[in-house]
Design a protein around this motif. Structure first.
Motif, mmCIF file in Angstrom:
data_model
loop_
_atom_site.group_PDB
_atom_site.id
_atom_site.type_symbol
_atom_site.label_atom_id
_atom_site.label_comp_id
_atom_site.label_asym_id
_atom_site.label_seq_id
_atom_site.Cartn_x
_atom_site.Cartn_y
_atom_site.Cartn_z
ATOM 1 N N PHE A 1 0.939 -1.204 0.079
ATOM 2 C CA PHE A 1 0.001 0.035 0.035
ATOM 3 C C PHE A 1 0.725 1.053 0.024
ATOM 4 C CE2 PHE A 1 -2.138 -3.447 2.442
ATOM 5 C CZ PHE A 1 -3.212 -3.683 1.578
ATOM 6 N N TYR A 2 1.125 1.682 -1.116
ATOM 7 C CA TYR A 2 1.989 2.969 -1.446
ATOM 8 C C TYR A 2 1.300 4.074 -2.176
ATOM 9 C CZ TYR A 2 5.879 5.492 -3.345
ATOM 10 O OH TYR A 2 6.924 6.611 -3.547
ATOM 11 N N CYS A 3 1.413 5.313 -1.478
ATOM 12 C CA CYS A 3 0.853 6.332 -2.016
ATOM 13 C C CYS A 3 2.202 7.096 -3.028
ATOM 14 C CB CYS A 3 0.400 7.461 -1.052
ATOM 15 S SG CYS A 3 -0.222 8.961 -1.541
ATOM 16 N N VAL A 4 1.817 7.219 -4.381
ATOM 17 C CA VAL A 4 2.912 7.549 -5.110
ATOM 18 C C VAL A 4 3.096 9.201 -4.844
ATOM 19 C CG1 VAL A 4 3.643 7.856 -7.713
ATOM 20 C CG2 VAL A 4 2.470 5.900 -6.589
ATOM 21 N N GLU A 5 1.882 9.933 -4.785
ATOM 22 C CA GLU A 5 2.067 11.321 -4.742
ATOM 23 C C GLU A 5 2.683 11.896 -3.498
ATOM 24 O OE1 GLU A 5 -1.453 10.155 -7.088
ATOM 25 O OE2 GLU A 5 -0.809 9.472 -5.181
ATOM 26 N N THR A 6 2.549 11.308 -2.529
ATOM 27 C CA THR A 6 3.370 11.723 -1.088
ATOM 28 C C THR A 6 4.623 10.764 -0.730
ATOM 29 O OG1 THR A 6 1.862 10.412 0.259
ATOM 30 C CG2 THR A 6 1.267 12.862 -0.351
ATOM 31 N N ASP A 7 4.865 9.802 -1.543
ATOM 32 C CA ASP A 7 5.965 8.914 -1.139
ATOM 33 C C ASP A 7 5.958 8.226 0.133
ATOM 34 O OD1 ASP A 7 8.610 7.734 -1.710
ATOM 35 O OD2 ASP A 7 9.506 9.114 -0.615
ATOM 36 N N ARG A 8 4.706 7.572 0.502
ATOM 37 C CA ARG A 8 4.499 6.977 1.926
ATOM 38 C C ARG A 8 3.976 5.671 1.700
ATOM 39 N NH1 ARG A 8 1.459 10.917 6.061
ATOM 40 N NH2 ARG A 8 2.059 9.147 7.166
ATOM 41 N N HIS A 9 4.165 4.881 2.725
ATOM 42 C CA HIS A 9 3.824 3.387 2.721
ATOM 43 C C HIS A 9 2.689 3.364 3.830
ATOM 44 C CE1 HIS A 9 6.753 1.771 -0.103
ATOM 45 N NE2 HIS A 9 7.649 2.552 0.648
ATOM 46 N N PHE A 10 1.753 2.270 3.534
ATOM 47 C CA PHE A 10 0.905 2.290 4.819
ATOM 48 C C PHE A 10 0.695 0.741 4.891
ATOM 49 C CE2 PHE A 10 -0.051 6.168 2.933
ATOM 50 C CZ PHE A 10 -0.022 7.246 3.873
ATOM 51 N N ILE A 11 0.164 0.389 6.244
ATOM 52 C CA ILE A 11 -0.019 -1.072 6.543
ATOM 53 C C ILE A 11 -1.011 -1.511 5.910
ATOM 54 C CG2 ILE A 11 -0.651 -2.314 8.590
ATOM 55 C CD1 ILE A 11 1.221 -0.229 10.087
ATOM 56 N N THR A 12 -2.390 -0.798 5.750
ATOM 57 C CA THR A 12 -3.513 -1.429 5.365
ATOM 58 C C THR A 12 -4.212 -0.627 4.289
ATOM 59 O OG1 THR A 12 -4.874 -0.349 6.885
ATOM 60 C CG2 THR A 12 -4.333 -2.331 7.516
ATOM 61 N N ALA A 13 -5.060 -1.035 3.329
ATOM 62 C CA ALA A 13 -5.756 -0.290 2.160
ATOM 63 C C ALA A 13 -6.572 0.676 2.963
ATOM 64 C CB ALA A 13 -6.608 -1.188 1.459
ATOM 65 N N GLU A 14 -7.044 0.578 4.299
ATOM 66 C CA GLU A 14 -7.833 1.548 4.842
ATOM 67 C C GLU A 14 -7.031 2.801 5.274
ATOM 68 O OE1 GLU A 14 -7.868 -1.705 5.905
ATOM 69 O OE2 GLU A 14 -9.788 -2.237 4.793
ATOM 70 N N ALA A 15 -6.043 2.456 5.444
ATOM 71 C CA ALA A 15 -5.208 3.516 6.219
ATOM 72 C C ALA A 15 -4.542 4.378 4.857
ATOM 73 C CB ALA A 15 -3.767 3.129 6.831
ATOM 74 N N LEU A 16 -4.447 3.751 3.821
ATOM 75 C CA LEU A 16 -4.221 4.339 2.395
ATOM 76 C C LEU A 16 -5.452 5.320 2.164
ATOM 77 C CD1 LEU A 16 -2.290 4.915 0.073
ATOM 78 C CD2 LEU A 16 -3.248 3.117 -1.176
ATOM 79 N N GLU A 17 -6.400 4.787 2.140
ATOM 80 C CA GLU A 17 -7.704 5.719 1.819
ATOM 81 C C GLU A 17 -7.935 6.975 2.675
ATOM 82 O OE1 GLU A 17 -9.746 5.374 -0.894
ATOM 83 O OE2 GLU A 17 -8.044 3.980 -1.428
ATOM 84 N N ALA A 18 -7.709 6.479 4.039
ATOM 85 C CA ALA A 18 -7.785 7.557 5.170
ATOM 86 C C ALA A 18 -6.946 8.758 4.706
ATOM 87 C CB ALA A 18 -7.629 7.147 6.453
ATOM 88 N N HIS A 19 -5.669 8.295 4.364
ATOM 89 C CA HIS A 19 -4.677 9.466 3.930
ATOM 90 C C HIS A 19 -4.942 10.175 2.701
ATOM 91 C CE1 HIS A 19 -0.825 10.968 2.616
ATOM 92 N NE2 HIS A 19 -0.866 10.290 1.535
ATOM 93 N N LYS A 20 -5.735 9.599 1.812
ATOM 94 C CA LYS A 20 -6.062 10.337 0.665
ATOM 95 C C LYS A 20 -7.199 11.203 0.915
ATOM 96 C CE LYS A 20 -4.368 7.051 -2.684
ATOM 97 N NZ LYS A 20 -4.894 6.247 -3.992
ATOM 98 N N LYS A 21 -7.665 11.316 2.018
ATOM 99 C CA LYS A 21 -8.489 12.220 2.378
ATOM 100 C C LYS A 21 -8.087 13.420 3.404
ATOM 101 C CE LYS A 21 -12.368 9.106 2.807
ATOM 102 N NZ LYS A 21 -13.370 8.303 3.464
ATOM 103 N N THR A 22 -6.789 13.459 3.445
ATOM 104 C CA THR A 22 -5.973 14.568 4.499
ATOM 105 C C THR A 22 -5.700 15.685 3.466
ATOM 106 O OG1 THR A 22 -3.985 13.514 4.002
ATOM 107 C CG2 THR A 22 -5.214 12.723 5.841
#
Length: 128
Positions: A70-91
């Motif tokens: 679970f990697y966010c290309v735009e911010t160059d961050r890794h996440f543990i779960t898909a839910e954490a990635l989706e929550a990050h995309k709302k920040t």
């Protein structure tokens, strides 16, 4: 006569501040634009750009959270779960970075022109 030890401590404290500059380095906007064009995402690891591991076989890099799945290309961050990635995309931080990425980065040709290293448009002689 304890002043000598204090001055040495202050010097050591300043030396540590130089290291912190690159400790949490994230990719710049132009690096992310280049990465999106070639469609091969990478991530920064202590200042070294590395390719993402292939997690399709169930194994990834054990040093990354969730093996790098679970990697966010735009911010160059890794996440543990898909839910954490989706929550990050709302920040707010994610939305700001996406807005920055909408603008096209300057090219080297534009940078040279702005610095006066190349001739701009020729509008004829001055004065005459």
């Amino acid at each position: 006569m304890g002043t000598g030890k204090q001055s040495r401590k202050k010097k050591a404290a300043n030396n540590g501040a130089r290291h912190v500059k690159t400790k949490f380095y994230k990719k710049d906007v132009d690096q992310i634009h280049a990465e999106k064009k070639k469609r091969k995402p990478t991530y920064m690891d202590n200042g070294i750009q590395r390719t993402l591991p292939d997690v399709s076989d169930g194994f990834g890099d054990p040093d990354l959270p969730a093996g790098g799945a679970f990697y966010c290309v735009e911010t160059d961050r890794h996440f543990i779960t898909a839910e954490a990635l989706e929550a990050h995309k709302k920040t707010k931080g994610y939305k700001r970075r996406v807005k920055e990425l909408e603008k096209e980065p300057y090219t080297q040709k534009e940078a040279d022109w702005a610095a006066g290293m190349t001739a701009g448009p020729d509008n004829g002689k001055r004065g005459a």
